[in-house]
Motif scaffolding. Structure first.
Motif, PDB file in Angstrom:
ATOM      1  N   GLU A   1       0.876  -0.868   0.143  1.00  0.00           N
ATOM      2  CA  GLU A   1      -0.509  -0.319  -0.080  1.00  0.00           C
ATOM      3  C   GLU A   1       0.820   1.505  -0.052  1.00  0.00           C
ATOM      4  O   GLU A   1       0.512   1.875  -0.247  1.00  0.00           O
ATOM      5  N   ILE A   2       2.073   1.333   0.486  1.00  0.00           N
ATOM      6  CA  ILE A   2       2.541   2.662   0.439  1.00  0.00           C
ATOM      7  C   ILE A   2       3.225   3.016  -0.199  1.00  0.00           C
ATOM      8  O   ILE A   2       3.334   3.807  -1.467  1.00  0.00           O
ATOM      9  N   LEU A   3       3.476   1.891  -1.890  1.00  0.00           N
ATOM     10  CA  LEU A   3       2.775   2.342  -2.838  1.00  0.00           C
ATOM     11  C   LEU A   3       2.428   3.061  -3.952  1.00  0.00           C
ATOM     12  O   LEU A   3       2.900   4.127  -4.951  1.00  0.00           O
TER      13      LEU A   3
ATOM     14  N   VAL B   1       1.281   6.156  -1.871  1.00  0.00           N
ATOM     15  CA  VAL B   1       1.531   7.455  -1.550  1.00  0.00           C
ATOM     16  C   VAL B   1       3.411   7.291  -1.883  1.00  0.00           C
ATOM     17  O   VAL B   1       3.175   8.278  -2.941  1.00  0.00           O
ATOM     18  N   LEU B   2       3.971   6.472  -2.391  1.00  0.00           N
ATOM     19  CA  LEU B   2       5.389   6.281  -2.632  1.00  0.00           C
ATOM     20  C   LEU B   2       5.240   7.263  -4.003  1.00  0.00           C
ATOM     21  O   LEU B   2       5.816   8.293  -4.375  1.00  0.00           O
TER      22      LEU B   2
ATOM     23  N   SER C   1       6.599  10.572  -5.192  1.00  0.00           N
ATOM     24  CA  SER C   1       7.769  10.815  -6.310  1.00  0.00           C
ATOM     25  C   SER C   1       7.145  11.615  -8.192  1.00  0.00           C
ATOM     26  O   SER C   1       8.580  12.265  -8.311  1.00  0.00           O
TER      27      SER C   1
END
Length: 52
Positions: free
Chosen positions: A2-4, A6-7, A11
């Protein structure tokens, strides 16, 4: 995983900001005289007491 979610947008946003800053620097002629800037630091005729 799930962090992807956001990241990746973060980016892309930071990359877009960097790209916009680069194009702004090109448009405002920040890179017009790189040889003059390189030679200017070696000159000895400088003013020790600049105007306030």
């Amino acid at each position: 995983m799930e962090i992807l979610a956001v990241l990746i947008p973060v980016s892309l946003l930071l990359g877009g900001i960097g790209l916009a800053a680069f194009f702004w620097a090109l448009k405002s002629k920040q890179f017009e005289d790189p040889q003059g800037d390189a030679a200017r630091i070696l000159k000895t005729d400088y003013d020790d007491h600049p105007k306030p």
